[in-house]
Design an enzyme around this catalytic site. Structure first.
Site, PDB file in Angstrom:
ATOM      1  N   CYS A 115       0.761  -1.223  -0.125  1.00 43.47           N
ATOM      2  CA  CYS A 115      -0.024   0.123   0.054  1.00 43.47           C
ATOM      3  C   CYS A 115       0.736   1.190   0.009  1.00 43.47           C
ATOM      4  CB  CYS A 115      -1.003   0.082   1.143  1.00 43.47           C
ATOM      5  SG  CYS A 115      -1.808  -1.793   1.151  1.00 43.47           S
ATOM      6  N   HIS A 263      -3.871   6.590   0.229  1.00 42.04           N
ATOM      7  CA  HIS A 263      -4.150   5.024   0.007  1.00 42.04           C
ATOM      8  C   HIS A 263      -5.360   4.674   0.372  1.00 42.04           C
ATOM      9  CE1 HIS A 263      -4.054   0.714  -0.137  1.00 42.04           C
ATOM     10  NE2 HIS A 263      -4.171   0.608   1.023  1.00 42.04           N
ATOM     11  N   ASN A 293      -9.705  -1.883  -2.808  1.00 37.90           N
ATOM     12  CA  ASN A 293      -8.501  -1.664  -2.324  1.00 37.90           C
ATOM     13  C   ASN A 293      -7.141  -2.443  -3.177  1.00 37.90           C
ATOM     14  OD1 ASN A 293      -5.765  -1.870  -1.151  1.00 37.90           O
ATOM     15  ND2 ASN A 293      -6.620  -1.892   0.929  1.00 37.90           N
TER      16      ASN A 293
HETATM   17  C1  LIG Z   1     -11.507  -4.467   8.388  1.00 39.19           C
HETATM   18  C2  LIG Z   1     -12.384  -3.621   9.309  1.00 39.19           C
HETATM   19  C3  LIG Z   1     -13.290  -2.680   8.489  1.00 39.19           C
HETATM   20  C4  LIG Z   1     -13.337  -4.077  10.341  1.00 39.19           C
HETATM   21  O1  LIG Z   1     -13.797  -3.239  11.173  1.00 39.19           O
HETATM   22  P1  LIG Z   1     -14.383  -3.412  12.622  1.00 39.19           P
HETATM   23  O2  LIG Z   1     -14.980  -2.444  13.190  1.00 39.19           O
HETATM   24  O3  LIG Z   1     -12.693  -3.816  13.529  1.00 39.19           O
HETATM   25  O4  LIG Z   1     -15.142  -5.075  12.387  1.00 39.19           O
HETATM   26  P2  LIG Z   1     -15.190  -6.006  13.598  1.00 39.19           P
HETATM   27  O5  LIG Z   1     -14.689  -7.322  13.329  1.00 39.19           O
HETATM   28  O6  LIG Z   1     -15.133  -5.251  15.092  1.00 39.19           O
HETATM   29  O7  LIG Z   1     -16.557  -6.019  13.011  1.00 39.19           O
HETATM   30  C5  LIG Z   1     -17.711  -4.863  13.473  1.00 39.19           C
HETATM   31  C6  LIG Z   1     -19.078  -5.266  12.536  1.00 39.19           C
HETATM   32  O8  LIG Z   1     -18.576  -4.854  11.061  1.00 39.19           O
HETATM   33  C7  LIG Z   1     -18.949  -6.151  10.399  1.00 39.19           C
HETATM   34  N1  LIG Z   1     -17.738  -6.167   9.493  1.00 39.19           N
HETATM   35  C8  LIG Z   1     -16.569  -6.440   9.607  1.00 39.19           C
HETATM   36  N2  LIG Z   1     -15.895  -6.330   8.489  1.00 39.19           N
HETATM   37  C9  LIG Z   1     -16.723  -6.232   7.557  1.00 39.19           C
HETATM   38  C10 LIG Z   1     -16.781  -6.186   6.246  1.00 39.19           C
HETATM   39  N3  LIG Z   1     -15.510  -6.341   5.300  1.00 39.19           N
HETATM   40  N4  LIG Z   1     -18.099  -6.237   5.541  1.00 39.19           N
HETATM   41  C11 LIG Z   1     -18.901  -6.054   6.164  1.00 39.19           C
HETATM   42  N5  LIG Z   1     -19.280  -6.051   7.555  1.00 39.19           N
HETATM   43  C12 LIG Z   1     -17.993  -6.146   8.246  1.00 39.19           C
HETATM   44  C13 LIG Z   1     -18.706  -7.291  11.476  1.00 39.19           C
HETATM   45  O9  LIG Z   1     -19.532  -8.424  11.039  1.00 39.19           O
HETATM   46  C14 LIG Z   1     -19.386  -6.597  12.635  1.00 39.19           C
HETATM   47  O10 LIG Z   1     -20.939  -6.824  12.641  1.00 39.19           O
HETATM   48  P3  LIG Z   1     -21.966  -6.679  13.641  1.00 39.19           P
HETATM   49  O11 LIG Z   1     -21.571  -5.349  14.484  1.00 39.19           O
HETATM   50  O12 LIG Z   1     -23.247  -6.699  13.105  1.00 39.19           O
HETATM   51  O13 LIG Z   1     -21.369  -8.132  14.472  1.00 39.19           O
HETATM   52  C15 LIG Z   1     -11.387  -2.521  10.105  1.00 39.19           C
HETATM   53  O14 LIG Z   1     -10.972  -3.459  11.224  1.00 39.19           O
HETATM   54  C16 LIG Z   1     -10.330  -1.880   9.275  1.00 39.19           C
HETATM   55  O15 LIG Z   1     -10.602  -1.156   8.600  1.00 39.19           O
HETATM   56  N6  LIG Z   1      -9.115  -2.398   9.315  1.00 39.19           N
HETATM   57  C17 LIG Z   1      -8.104  -2.011   8.590  1.00 39.19           C
HETATM   58  C18 LIG Z   1      -8.151  -2.907   7.159  1.00 39.19           C
HETATM   59  C19 LIG Z   1      -7.573  -2.452   6.038  1.00 39.19           C
HETATM   60  O16 LIG Z   1      -7.829  -1.467   5.604  1.00 39.19           O
HETATM   61  N7  LIG Z   1      -6.486  -3.138   5.107  1.00 39.19           N
HETATM   62  C20 LIG Z   1      -5.909  -2.792   4.238  1.00 39.19           C
HETATM   63  C21 LIG Z   1      -4.610  -2.820   4.299  1.00 39.19           C
HETATM   64  S1  LIG Z   1      -4.105  -1.153   3.694  1.00 39.19           S
END
Ligand SMILES: CC(C)(COP(=O)(O)OP(=O)(O)OC[C@H]1O[C@@H](n2cnc3c(N)ncnc32)[C@H](O)[C@@H]1OP(=O)(O)O)[C@@H](O)C(=O)NCCC(=O)NCCS
Length: 337
Positions: A115, A263, A293
């Site tokens: 990224c 990014h 992404n």
């Molecule tokens: C992946 C990410 C979006 C997950 O978000 P989060 O709030 O930590 O997610 P959680 O695992 O705590 O889940 C929260 C809710 O969102 C949902 N959820 C998580 N990821 C999801 C997705 N990709 N699509 C839909 N729903 C999602 C979960 O099911 C959960 O739902 P609920 O509240 O109904 O149980 C977040 O951790 C993030 O932005 N991480 C960075 C990842 C990234 O950008 N990677 C690229 C590398 S550069």
């Protein structure tokens, strides 16, 4: 003074599309709306079975050459940012030199970043041009993360898409265009985004059980593993610090930046960043709903789309910031010419 500028940008997307309804059909617990609300992504492009980094990068470069009347014979150096090379060796950039008909007198090398890869490649290109080693560099990004993604892992399938981009960096007499270059690395976070069984350290044949397997996915040995919350926390910490450093080094005030092109990790994270950094909505680019992404390609695709839409014009000041796998980050201020 010899200065490097970005003179043109283009991109290529593979044909196959993976939509939220395709994903929701396989994982009924995540609806189309929920995926789109959480990630800001509706569709992603997926490379064909026989389509690899060099094929996509060549398509992006040919498009760039065609749109900007660039003769491949004039290219003096190729830098390819990829983490999904055609082979361990040779470098994919060497294969691309041949496929594009770039002269054998040119340099060609891969860099292995995700990224943050585009900003690192731009930094290297600026160094090559401004030190007088070459007068132009073809900066390519190309990644096929889909080939590492376990189809049972909905968390990464929703986020990543495949794509390639091509940018020409060349000498310019109009003064400094790329400034404030800032880099950052924290390898202690390597395990947060990794293909644990890729490379030689854990060859597939003798691979011990990896983290994705512990998550009870049906691992094929090459699965991408992402600790989403870890990446989120890392980003929320390093991006504000990096932004401050870039502005200071470039001697530019935040309110002098016309567009912030970060990014495009996922919309949930970008929204947190924008609010934390107090950047106006209209200056902060979110450009990923139809592509996801695309790793090293997100920033150049966003730039290319902004140019297409006439929102990025000569004279404007853009701040680029990449962050992710490594963990690695970097950014710069670009005076658009
Ligand atoms: C992946 C990410 C979006 C997950 O978000 P989060 O709030 O930590 O997610 P959680 O695992 O705590 O889940 C929260 C809710 O969102 C949902 N959820 C998580 N990821 C999801 C997705 N990709 N699509 C839909 N729903 C999602 C979960 O099911 C959960 O739902 P609920 O509240 O109904 O149980 C977040 O951790 C993030 O932005 N991480 C960075 C990842 C990234 O950008 N990677 C690229 C590398 S550069």
């Amino acid at each position: 003074m010899n200065s490097a500028k970005i003179s043109s940008v283009s991109y290529y997307l593979p044909e196959r599309i993976l939509s939220n309804s395709d994903i929701a059909e396989l994982f009924p617990e995540w609806s189309v709306e929920k995926i789109s609300a959480k990630t800001g992504i509706s569709t992603r492009h997926i490379a064909a079975t026989d389509e690899f980094a060099s094929d996509m990068a060549v398509n992006a470069a040919k498009k760039l050459f065609h749109e900007n009347k660039i003769d491949p014979n004039d290219i003096e150096y190729i830098i390819l940012s990829t983490q999904t090379p055609d082979y361990y060796l040779p470098s994919t950039a060497c294969i691309i030199q041949d496929k594009l008909g770039v002269p054998t007198s040119s340099g060609a090398t891969d860099i292995t970043l995700g990224c943050s890869g585009y900003v690192y490649a731009l930094g290297l290109a600026k160094g090559l041009v401004e030190s007088g080693q070459v007068s132009n560099v073809l900066v390519l990004t190309s990644d096929t993360y889909s080939k590492f993604i376990n189809e049972a892992d909905k968390s990464v399938r929703t986020i990543f898409g495949d794509a390639a981009t091509a940018t020409l960096v060349e000498l310019d007499a109009a003064g400094e265009s790329i400034s404030g270059i800032t880099y950052g690395t924290d390898g202690s976070g390597a395990k947060s985004l990794i293909v644990p069984n890729g490379g030689l350290r854990k060859g597939t044949a003798i691979s011990p059980r990896s983290e994705p397997m512990l998550r009870e996915l049906n691992s094929n040995g090459y699965d991408l593993y992402m600790d989403g919350p870890d990446i989120f926390n890392f980003t929320i910490k390093v991006v504000p610090e990096a932004l401050g450093k870039i502005l200071t080094k470039a001697d530019v005030r935040k309110d002098e930046i016309d567009l912030f092109v970060f990014h495009q990790a996922n919309a949930f994270m970008l929204d947190h960043l924008r609010k934390k950094l107090e950047i106006e909505d209209e200056k902060f680019i979110v450009s990923m709903s139809d592509i996801g992404n695309t790793v090293s390609s997100t920033i150049p695709i966003a730039l290319s789309k902004l140019v297409e839409e006439d929102k990025l014009k000569p004279g404007m000041t853009v701040l680029l910031l990449g962050f992710g796998v490594g963990l690695s980050w970097g950014g710069m201020v670009v005076k658009w010419r």
